[in-house]
Design a protein around this motif. Structure first.
Motif, mmCIF file in Angstrom:
data_model
loop_
_atom_site.group_PDB
_atom_site.id
_atom_site.type_symbol
_atom_site.label_atom_id
_atom_site.label_comp_id
_atom_site.label_asym_id
_atom_site.label_seq_id
_atom_site.Cartn_x
_atom_site.Cartn_y
_atom_site.Cartn_z
ATOM 1 N N THR A 1 2.249 67.862 11.642
ATOM 2 C CA THR A 1 3.563 67.283 11.371
ATOM 3 C C THR A 1 4.248 67.003 12.692
ATOM 4 N N LEU A 2 4.960 65.899 12.750
ATOM 5 C CA LEU A 2 5.759 65.549 13.917
ATOM 6 C C LEU A 2 7.207 65.481 13.473
ATOM 7 N N ASN A 3 8.020 66.383 14.015
ATOM 8 C CA ASN A 3 9.425 66.490 13.612
ATOM 9 C C ASN A 3 9.553 66.623 12.099
ATOM 10 N N GLY A 4 8.620 67.382 11.494
ATOM 11 C CA GLY A 4 8.646 67.665 10.064
ATOM 12 C C GLY A 4 7.976 66.634 9.199
ATOM 13 N N GLN A 5 7.518 65.513 9.775
ATOM 14 C CA GLN A 5 6.893 64.459 8.978
ATOM 15 C C GLN A 5 5.377 64.532 9.130
ATOM 16 N N PRO A 6 4.629 64.556 8.015
ATOM 17 C CA PRO A 6 3.163 64.617 8.112
ATOM 18 C C PRO A 6 2.608 63.393 8.835
ATOM 19 N N ILE A 7 1.615 63.622 9.680
ATOM 20 C CA ILE A 7 0.929 62.539 10.377
ATOM 21 C C ILE A 7 -0.573 62.801 10.290
ATOM 22 N N PRO A 8 -1.398 61.753 10.394
ATOM 23 C CA PRO A 8 -2.846 61.950 10.292
ATOM 24 C C PRO A 8 -3.415 62.637 11.524
ATOM 25 N N VAL B 1 0.534 71.840 14.489
ATOM 26 C CA VAL B 1 -0.823 71.617 13.993
ATOM 27 C C VAL B 1 -1.365 72.930 13.473
ATOM 28 N N SER B 2 -1.990 72.875 12.290
ATOM 29 C CA SER B 2 -2.580 74.086 11.722
ATOM 30 C C SER B 2 -3.930 73.765 11.120
ATOM 31 N N ALA B 3 -4.794 74.766 11.111
ATOM 32 C CA ALA B 3 -6.124 74.654 10.514
ATOM 33 C C ALA B 3 -6.541 76.036 10.049
ATOM 34 N N PRO B 4 -7.265 76.126 8.932
ATOM 35 C CA PRO B 4 -7.694 77.435 8.437
ATOM 36 C C PRO B 4 -8.490 78.202 9.484
ATOM 37 N N PHE C 1 -7.309 79.442 12.297
ATOM 38 C CA PHE C 1 -6.778 79.310 13.650
ATOM 39 C C PHE C 1 -5.292 79.611 13.653
ATOM 40 N N PRO C 2 -4.780 80.172 14.734
ATOM 41 C CA PRO C 2 -3.323 80.302 14.857
ATOM 42 C C PRO C 2 -2.678 78.919 14.911
ATOM 43 N N THR C 3 -1.513 78.792 14.297
ATOM 44 C CA THR C 3 -0.794 77.522 14.324
ATOM 45 C C THR C 3 -0.397 77.173 15.751
ATOM 46 N N ALA C 4 -0.593 75.904 16.118
ATOM 47 C CA ALA C 4 -0.238 75.432 17.456
ATOM 48 C C ALA C 4 1.050 74.632 17.371
#
Length: 429
Positions: A276-283, A305-308, A310-313
């Motif tokens: 998400t960028l400023n709360g808006q989902p992006i690809p 950025v998050s992924a199963p 992994f710590p959220t970046a």
């Protein structure tokens, strides 16, 4: 000084390691009074265990325009038993040798960092990693990060005038900042903290292998070194581009947001990660050209950025404000062979910019000039440049670009933002 850091650690370089201090010296012979004594403390990161002696070395980097130039290493260092924290003093008895220095008309100069390492092959020295080779020793910590020029740290510089006169050392501290940090000279006896993290990425400080097109596009930031990246870390590569074209009826906007995510071995996709960028989902892994997703000029944007597994970046980057050219005027006409008068004002929160003139038909560059506009470097209030004669007929774009590089990751990720402003001018026969 981000430019120095990237040039010195990223380019191929000559290395010198020399020094002696508390503990058992490798060569106990008396060497006279030291020219420089660095002091500080070795500390352990929470996840690191050290069960062998740690050695401390000073590593000199020779700046070079040839990224394939090999590195030379000479070492004398001290072994410390693994009892932390460790207070250290590091004595330097001689200037760096000529092969560790860059020479130009102003004299010679070089830059160095302190490195802590484990002598895995027990040969009493720190060995470089040749192209196609494997590490012989383990780099445990350093006073500067290879990948992250915003990481706080210290570097030692040496310079001398032509003929080897007036040689002197300077210790610099590099703070963290929202924009490019600038080196701050500090007293040579300033206490230095060197934290041992043991990250694989520290090996890049000793890699002799040159970067190639293939390794530059690898999901593994250590591909050029032939080593695996530290596992369990998301590496985020984000690129923001905002293009503004001034027209008689108003500005038109374009650009994209492009986010790539790596786990150190492969590029992830929307199926593997979310952003998400400023709360808006992006690809993830492909550009998003949706007008509403483009960050606002001058604003501080947040990318998550998050992924199963992994710590959220989370990253923040201040987008440069909208640049404006005050000359040449929008829609102006010039005879072919004219020299144009470019003027523009600096934009805050950026460390580099450039202006150019490009042909509108094929984007060929007709003229360009580059400058640094670091927020703390006190740029002049107005830039004023006269171009060389432009032998061209047809429409062209007068263009100013501002660029902000920030939030580099110590594991190999980065974030870039760029704002471009352009308007048309015309050259007549």
């Amino acid at each position: 000084m981000r430019k120095f850091l990237r040039a010195s650690t990223g380019a191929a370089a000559a290395l010198l390691m020399t020094g002696c201090g508390e503990g058992l010296p490798v060569q106990p012979d008396y060497r006279g009074e030291p020219l420089v004594t660095l002091q500080g403390q070795l500390r352990l990161a929470q996840h690191i265990q050290v069960d062998e002696p740690v050695r401390l070395a000073l590593v000199w980097y020779k700046s070079s325009t040839d990224p394939s130039q090999p590195r030379d290493i000479v070492t004398e260092d001290i072994a410390y038993e693994p009892s932390f924290p460790i207070e250290f003093t590091f004595h330097l008895y001689a200037p760096p040798p000529p092969e560790a220095l860059t020479e130009n008309e102003a004299g010679r100069f070089g830059h160095a960092i302190l490195v802590a390492y484990r002598d895995d092959n027990h040969n009493g020295k720190l060995d470089p990693i040749p192209a196609g080779g494997v590490p012989q020793d383990k780099v445990l910590g350093a006073t500067q990060s290879y990948f992250d020029p915003e990481e706080p740290g210290y570097a030692l510089s040496y310079s001398e005038q032509p003929g080897g006169v007036n040689g002197h050392f300077t210790l610099s501290h590099f703070p963290v900042g929202d924009s490019a940090p600038m080196a701050e000279p500090v007293p040579l006896d300033t206490p230095i903290t060197l934290t041992l993290t043991g990250e694989n990425e520290l090996a890049a400080l000793l890699c002799m292998g040159p970067r190639t097109i293939e390794t530059a596009g690898s999901p593994n930031p250590l591909a050029f070194c032939g080593l695996p990246a530290t596992p369990g870390i998301l590496r985020v590569h984000a690129n923001y581009l905002l293009q503004i074209e001034g027209t008689p009826t108003g500005d038109t906007l374009g650009g994209h947001v492009y986010v790539r995510v790596s786990d150190g071995s492969r590029w992830l996709t929307d199926a593997d990660a979310t952003a998400t960028l400023n709360g808006q989902p992006i690809p993830v892994g492909r550009p998003d050209k949706t007008p509403g997703v483009l960050p606002a000029p001058g604003a501080l944007s947040t990318l998550i950025v998050s992924a199963p597994g992994f710590p959220t970046a989370t990253y923040e980057l201040r987008i440069p404000e909208t640049p404006r050219l005050t000359s040449p005027a929008m829609g102006a006409t010039f005879p072919s062979g004219s020299s144009l008068h470019f003027t523009w004002s600096p934009v805050p929160h950026t460390w580099s910019s450039w202006v150019n003139l490009t042909a509108s038909a094929d984007s060929a560059t007709l003229w360009s000039v580059f400058g640094a506009l670091g927020a703390s470097s006190a740029p002049p209030p107005l830039y004023d440049v006269v171009t060389s004669p432009i032998a061209y007929t047809g429409d062209a774009f007068a263009r100013w670009v501002v660029n902000n590089q920030g939030n580099f990751s110590r594991y190999g990720g980065y974030m870039l933002s760029q704002v471009e402003y352009r308007h048309r001018v015309t050259f007549t026969p």
